[in-house]
Design a protein around this motif. Structure first.
Motif, mmCIF file in Angstrom:
data_model
loop_
_atom_site.group_PDB
_atom_site.id
_atom_site.type_symbol
_atom_site.label_atom_id
_atom_site.label_comp_id
_atom_site.label_asym_id
_atom_site.label_seq_id
_atom_site.Cartn_x
_atom_site.Cartn_y
_atom_site.Cartn_z
ATOM 1 N N ARG A 12 1.577 -8.218 1.620
ATOM 2 C CA ARG A 12 2.088 -6.835 1.720
ATOM 3 C C ARG A 12 1.756 -6.329 3.120
ATOM 4 O O ARG A 12 0.884 -6.884 3.820
ATOM 5 N N MET A 13 2.434 -5.274 3.506
ATOM 6 C CA MET A 13 2.212 -4.721 4.832
ATOM 7 C C MET A 13 2.230 -3.204 4.754
ATOM 8 O O MET A 13 3.020 -2.618 4.008
ATOM 9 N N ALA A 14 1.343 -2.578 5.513
ATOM 10 C CA ALA A 14 1.287 -1.117 5.577
ATOM 11 C C ALA A 14 1.444 -0.694 7.025
ATOM 12 O O ALA A 14 0.856 -1.298 7.927
ATOM 13 N N ALA A 34 -0.367 2.326 13.361
ATOM 14 C CA ALA A 34 -1.319 1.369 12.792
ATOM 15 C C ALA A 34 -0.555 0.462 11.833
ATOM 16 O O ALA A 34 0.287 0.933 11.068
ATOM 17 N N VAL A 35 -0.829 -0.844 11.903
ATOM 18 C CA VAL A 35 -0.168 -1.809 11.017
ATOM 19 C C VAL A 35 -1.226 -2.768 10.478
ATOM 20 O O VAL A 35 -2.066 -3.255 11.226
ATOM 21 N N SER A 47 4.975 6.833 6.893
ATOM 22 C CA SER A 47 4.317 5.627 6.381
ATOM 23 C C SER A 47 5.342 4.738 5.678
ATOM 24 O O SER A 47 6.126 5.228 4.872
ATOM 25 N N LEU A 48 5.305 3.441 5.997
ATOM 26 C CA LEU A 48 6.200 2.472 5.351
ATOM 27 C C LEU A 48 5.357 1.341 4.785
ATOM 28 O O LEU A 48 4.415 0.878 5.429
ATOM 29 N N TYR A 49 5.733 0.882 3.592
ATOM 30 C CA TYR A 49 4.990 -0.197 2.937
ATOM 31 C C TYR A 49 5.956 -1.268 2.480
ATOM 32 O O TYR A 49 6.994 -0.961 1.887
#
Length: 367
Positions: free
Chosen positions: A176-178, A169-170, A358-360
């Motif tokens: 910003r981006m999750a 999921a993006v 998870s990357l932010y």
């Protein structure tokens, strides 16, 4: 049509289904909920033409089959106002819905079930099953970064991507981006992408539990459908192309900071109190073993925090919107947070210290 049901059995499914119904509707029938009795099952359906939710409740004996639509909010408010352990009987007579519960009587206006629209669902291109807690975690970890009412309409939703057995999921609003990825054992080797609109994602998250129960997901060219034991959720998709999110991931950051997530979160919360209410900017000053967090506002008020961190590299001064950093700290699961930085003009990459799930990405601010 007639059925009797306990208040508790009706209230929770009714609240979920009524949550989909919009208060201000161009079509009167869209503010109604469709009630269908078939055999020993009562199904409730709410829709706003974008998202549709069907809840199913088993009934006791003695129900009469039939279908009708009644005002969703009024029915829900009636159920809420009744005492616990009340049995509710609903029956349709002369175009009205008569509700009896203990010594209370209500008569509701109805509209014919034939007027109620259903969300069209073409053939499903692919389907898979996933545990509810995995899908819920994907949504919880990313949905906060979705845009709201952006003219780039494809950002007002969540990208779901299937690739090599994984589900990702993006979400991004341009600042910003999750991103979160889980192993889903999906037998599909190509890359498959779709964008679920914001409202659909928020309604789906309300449905999913923390348990290991599975949810069956069907993806079509224009819709997504998720089915649990008690509910069937359908949402139209956003017709658009999501940006190439992999290009946004910062590469080559040489400043790696590891800190206690809760300590960071508390320090960000306190400095945020005196940040500029409009721009929410804070300044991070990184030195060996220490991170200094500063905020000020037009009233000349200032806040400063010092946090001990695991870092031994060159110094750096960089600005961020504190709300974006707080959002990330609130969804990270591990005790340790990791920030990867390169310079004052490059985005930060934030993640859990022990996991890449998870990357932010948070863009810097000029202060």
């Amino acid at each position: 049509m007639q059925f009797t049901i306990q208040r508790e059995a009706l209230l929770k499914p009714l609240q979920l289904v009524a949550g989909v119904v919009e208060r201000r509707q161009t079509l009167p029938v869209l503010s109604n909920v469709l009630l269908v009795v078939d055999g020993n099952t009562l199904s409730l359906t709410g829709t706003d033409l974008e998202v549709e939710l069907v809840g199913r409740i088993p009934l006791e004996e003695g129900s009469e089959a039939g279908e009708i639509t009644v005002p969703a909010r009024k029915l829900m408010d009636i159920c809420k106002s009744l005492p616990d352990d009340t049995a509710i009987t609903l029956k349709v007579e002369e175009g009205k819905a008569l509700i009896k519960a203990g010594r209370s009587r209500f008569t509701l206006a109805t509209l014919p079930a034939a007027d109620f629209p259903n969300v069209e669902d073409g053939p499903g291109a692919m389907s898979f099953a996933i545990t509810q807690n995995k899908l819920r975690r994907l949504i919880d970890r990313t949905s906060f970064a979705m845009a709201q009412q952006d003219v780039r309409y494809y950002l007002n939703g969540l990208l779901l991507e299937i690739n090599k057995g994984q589900l990702r999921a993006v979400a991004t609003d341009g600042h910003r981006m999750a991103m979160c990825t889980v192993d889903a054992n999906i037998d599909y080797q190509e890359r498959y992408q779709l964008i679920v609109p914001r409202k659909g994602i928020l309604e789906l998250a309300r449905l999913l539990g923390e348990a290991d129960d599975t949810v069956n997901v069907v993806l079509g060219s224009h819709h997504i459908r998720a089915t649990t034991g008690d509910f069937t959720f359908t949402s139209k998709l956003v017709d658009g192309k999501f940006p190439d999110y992999e290009r946004v991931l910062p590469r080559g950051g040489d400043k790696i900071v590891i800190a206690d997530r809760q300590t960071l979160r508390d320090a960000f919360s306190r400095t945020a109190i005196l940040s500029n209410e409009k721009y929410r900017g804070i300044r991070l000053t990184l030195e060996s073993g220490q991170l200094k967090i500063q905020a000020n506002n037009p009233e000349q008020e200032e806040a400063e925090e010092e946090v001990m961190v695991d870092y031994n590299g060159a110094g750096l001064e960089i600005g961020f919107n504190v709300s974006y950093l707080l959002d990330v700290m609130n969804v990270l699961g591990h005790e340790q947070a990791k920030m990867v930085l390169s310079d004052a003009n490059s985005s930060a990459l934030v993640q859990e210290a022990e996991s890449d799930e998870s990357l932010y990405v948070v863009m810097p601010m000029r202060l």
